[in-house]
Design an enzyme around this catalytic site. Structure first.
Site, PDB file in Angstrom:
ATOM      1  N   TRP A 151       0.815  -1.218   0.000  1.00 16.79           N
ATOM      2  CA  TRP A 151       0.000   0.000   0.000  1.00 16.79           C
ATOM      3  C   TRP A 151       0.846   1.265   0.000  1.00 16.79           C
ATOM      4  CZ3 TRP A 151      -5.432  -0.024   2.428  1.00 16.79           C
ATOM      5  CH2 TRP A 151      -6.044  -1.273   2.223  1.00 16.79           C
ATOM      6  N   GLN A 183       2.875   4.211  -1.160  1.00 13.24           N
ATOM      7  CA  GLN A 183       2.903   4.884  -2.445  1.00 13.24           C
ATOM      8  C   GLN A 183       4.185   5.672  -2.665  1.00 13.24           C
ATOM      9  OE1 GLN A 183      -0.622   7.323  -2.430  1.00 13.24           O
ATOM     10  NE2 GLN A 183      -2.003   5.611  -2.784  1.00 13.24           N
ATOM     11  N   GLU A 219       9.675  14.629  -0.347  1.00  8.21           N
ATOM     12  CA  GLU A 219       8.473  14.587   0.482  1.00  8.21           C
ATOM     13  C   GLU A 219       8.651  15.501   1.683  1.00  8.21           C
ATOM     14  OE1 GLU A 219       6.790  10.133  -0.549  1.00  8.21           O
ATOM     15  OE2 GLU A 219       7.838  10.434   1.345  1.00  8.21           O
ATOM     16  N   ASP A 266      -0.494  -7.518  15.856  1.00  2.00           N
ATOM     17  CA  ASP A 266      -0.273  -8.882  16.329  1.00  2.00           C
ATOM     18  C   ASP A 266       1.117  -9.071  16.937  1.00  2.00           C
ATOM     19  OD1 ASP A 266      -2.764  -9.298  15.196  1.00  2.00           O
ATOM     20  OD2 ASP A 266      -1.955 -10.163  13.352  1.00  2.00           O
ATOM     21  N   HIS A 298      -1.745   9.992   8.866  1.00  9.52           N
ATOM     22  CA  HIS A 298      -1.409  10.558   7.563  1.00  9.52           C
ATOM     23  C   HIS A 298      -2.398  11.681   7.267  1.00  9.52           C
ATOM     24  CE1 HIS A 298      -0.507  11.044   3.337  1.00  9.52           C
ATOM     25  NE2 HIS A 298       0.551  10.273   3.502  1.00  9.52           N
ATOM     26  N   ARG A 354       4.434  15.537   8.825  1.00  9.04           N
ATOM     27  CA  ARG A 354       3.071  15.026   8.818  1.00  9.04           C
ATOM     28  C   ARG A 354       2.269  15.382  10.060  1.00  9.04           C
ATOM     29  NH1 ARG A 354       4.005   8.930   6.345  1.00  9.04           N
ATOM     30  NH2 ARG A 354       4.393   9.588   4.201  1.00  9.04           N
ATOM     31  N   HIS A 363      -2.053   6.017  10.350  1.00 10.37           N
ATOM     32  CA  HIS A 363      -1.207   5.588   9.237  1.00 10.37           C
ATOM     33  C   HIS A 363      -0.011   4.748   9.657  1.00 10.37           C
ATOM     34  CE1 HIS A 363       0.625   5.678   5.311  1.00 10.37           C
ATOM     35  NE2 HIS A 363       1.683   6.336   5.751  1.00 10.37           N
ATOM     36  N   ARG A 372       7.587   9.894  12.461  1.00  5.59           N
ATOM     37  CA  ARG A 372       8.376   9.294  11.392  1.00  5.59           C
ATOM     38  C   ARG A 372       8.548  10.261  10.224  1.00  5.59           C
ATOM     39  NH1 ARG A 372       6.980   6.240   6.517  1.00  5.59           N
ATOM     40  NH2 ARG A 372       4.814   6.746   6.977  1.00  5.59           N
ATOM     41  N   LEU A 389      10.300   2.151   4.828  1.00  2.00           N
ATOM     42  CA  LEU A 389      10.737   1.093   3.926  1.00  2.00           C
ATOM     43  C   LEU A 389      12.246   0.890   4.032  1.00  2.00           C
ATOM     44  CD1 LEU A 389       8.625   1.753   0.682  1.00  2.00           C
ATOM     45  CD2 LEU A 389       8.167   0.138   2.534  1.00  2.00           C
TER      46      LEU A 389
END
Length: 568
Positions: free
Chosen positions: A52, A54, A123, A225, A246, A292, A353, A388, A394
């Site tokens: 998911w 992007q 970003e 989990d 987000h 953010r 998010h 973050r 990632l």
């Protein structure tokens, strides 16, 4: 009591990886040349949060960039709680991480004039362009490439629709032996049977806890989990109060989880009120490129001030050709819902998010429990601090996934006892599933209303009281009925909800993603929040007797790669 078969050959036992996203697949690929690996996916393989994502992945590659600049941006976004050693360790390995992904066939957007032949975007919170991406579907491109390689490897077994229940420790053996992870109980969702797996190591890579909130950009797999399992096994958790919302999730009745990437703002998209007024410059001089947490709070403020259900993200001035080339996924998805982003602004709303806290680990993926490792969004490593920085997640998955695999290979062998089979002799089939559905909905709405972007002590206390009542109902249900996915996920969510609320109550200041009306200012000096579970507690005992506090600078929260002993 019945037992599963076992072996004294430690290396013959599999490494079980719980989660099939980027973190878990990285560990699997790095281990598979020397170890047998089992990867568990709770749903279909493609439903991991990685797919998911992007925006992209950070790579310190450009001539105008440096390790120092990336570390500085990470620290600034993290509002004083980033571990500098962790940030530097990961930044120094960012170029290697990008190259590792390229070697595995990830089709990053090209630029003949760019470093490594890649196009880099920018970003919010980044001083320069340093985000490698595959158009606006980077996570999907990475995930598909790694899944293909994993599927071809003879030493990796992929299991779809298998869910971990709990890791097996000496208490499951009624033993006073030193704490250690010996294996894991897993539920085959298709056949509703529980299997006991003896392991040489277990890796928690199950993502975050977004589904604890009513509105989230996360897939249905994000039910905390790994965090809950590690907590129940006696591991510390850190910084659970810092849930990143987000700023721009699509507001549409047919799709409440579709993310509008931050890169759209990075390329010049503007946030506006219904009358067309831009509002971000009034909240931060960086405008739409502010971190953010600032953007999410600004949107929340404007929505409440004007009584709005959403605000608008306007990218029409960028032109149709540009939008189709750089944001084809967003353009196509919105168009299918009747929104032409080249001609209309996009209705957006903040949504849960990213989980910036999690299981405390070092930079080798080690938790407090020997034999149990954790990587990715499940963890707290000190990288993200109180917020973050975009596209660092990632990168963390790849860098620490590789070091985790190296550590597992080098770990000393351990004796493996015979493990008890899962006991269902005292339980029966559930009679009313409506109880689970009702508690699930109540918990998520409670967290959204009381533990959201803006918090108060009174709301947090009310949330904690209600969570404790819900826990009693869930524990009773768990003790008397056979387990299924909905029950296990709800059990994990209520554990994580309580960890979030208790952590938020501990932080009597506003910092990063945690904003309290009762404590609107940051403290002069601040530390991570670390919660410690009692060494022994009965099944379903909740967080009674919890030890917790703000870690001092010398507390072993983020440890360098050379660290050794971990508390058990």
């Amino acid at each position: 009591m019945s037992f599963n078969s076992s072996t004294s050959d430690h290396d013959a036992l599999p490494v079980v990886i719980i989660g099939a996203g980027l973190a878990g697949l990285t560990v699997a690929l790095e281990l598979a040349s020397t170890r047998r690996v089992i990867v568990l996916a709770k749903r279909q393989l493609g439903e991991a949060a990685t797919a998911w994502a992007q925006g992209g992945i950070v790579g310190v590659l450009g001539r105008d960039d440096s390790i120092e600049s990336h570390v500085r941006d990470t620290q600034e976004a993290g509002a004083g709680l980033v571990d500098e050693h962790t940030a530097r360790f990961i930044a120094e390995r960012s170029a290697e991480a990008i190259e590792w992904l390229v070697e595995r066939g990830v089709p990053f957007s090209p630029d003949p004039d760019g470093p490594l032949g890649l196009h880099l975007t920018r970003e919010g919170g980044h001083a320069v362009r340093r985000i490698a991406h595959a158009a606006d579907a980077t996570g999907y491109a990475i995930h598909q490439a790694l899944l293909a390689e994993v599927a071809r490897h003879p030493n990796i077994e992929l299991r779809e629709r298998w869910m971990a229940i709990d890791v097996i420790t000496p208490r499951h053996l009624h033993s006073d032996a030193a704490p250690r992870c010996h294996g894991v109980y897993v539920l085959d969702l298709d056949h509703q049977r529980v299997e006991t797996i003896a392991t040489s190591a277990v890796v928690l890579a199950s993502g975050g806890v977004g589904k604890v909130y009513r509105y989230t950009s996360n897939p249905d797999t994000a039910t905390g989990d790994g965090i809950a399992m590690a907590w129940r096994a006696g591991c510390r958790v850190g910084n659970m109060e810092f849930i990143q919302f987000h700023p721009t999730c699509l507001y549409h009745p047919q799709d409440r989880s579709f993310l509008i990437t931050e890169a759209l703002r990075g390329e010049g998209g503007h946030l506006k009120l219904p009358d067309g007024t831009r509002f971000m410059p009034a909240h931060d001089p960086r405008g739409e490129l502010a971190p953010r947490d600032i953007v999410a709070r600004a949107i929340d403020f404007e929505m409440k001030k004007h009584g709005l259900d959403h605000v608008w993200l306007d990218a029409t001035h960028l032109g149709e050709a540009f939008l189709k080339e750089h944001f084809p996924t967003i353009h196509a998805r919105c168009l299918a819902l009747g929104i032409d982003i080249a001609r209309q602004p996009i209705p957006v709303v903040p949504a849960a998010h990213y989980t910036c806290g999690g299981v405390v680990t070092d930079l080798l993926g080690r938790t407090d429990l020997p034999g149990l490792y954790a990587v990715g969004e499940t963890t707290y490593t000190g990288l993200h601090g109180a917020n973050r920085l975009a596209s660092n997640s990632l990168l963390e998955c790849v860098v620490l996934g590789k070091t985790c695999a190296e550590t597992i290979v080098a770990a000393p062998r351990a004796d493996q006892p015979l493990l008890p089979a899962w006991d269902e002799s005292q339980v029966h089939n559930a009679d009313e599933q409506v109880v689970i559905a009702h508690n699930w909905d109540e918990l998520r709405l409670l967290m959204w209303n009381y533990v959201g972007i803006v918090r108060t002590t009174k709301r947090l206390e009310r949330a904690l009281h209600r969570i404790q009542l819900l826990r009693d109902e869930i524990d009773d249900y768990y003790a008397n009925f056979r387990v299924d996915r909905d029950l296990l996920e709800l059990r994990n969510l209520v554990d994580c909800a309580e960890l979030i609320v208790r952590s938020a109550l501990m932080r009597q200041e506003s910092r990063g993603l945690h904003y309290s009306r009762d404590f609107p200012d940051p403290l002069p000096v601040s530390f991570p929040t670390v919660l410690v579970r009692p060494a022994r507690s009965r099944r379903g005992a909740g967080l009674a007797g919890l030890g917790m506090g703000l870690a001092s600078p010398s507390a072993p929260v983020s440890r360098p790669p050379s660290s050794t002993g971990l508390c058990g």
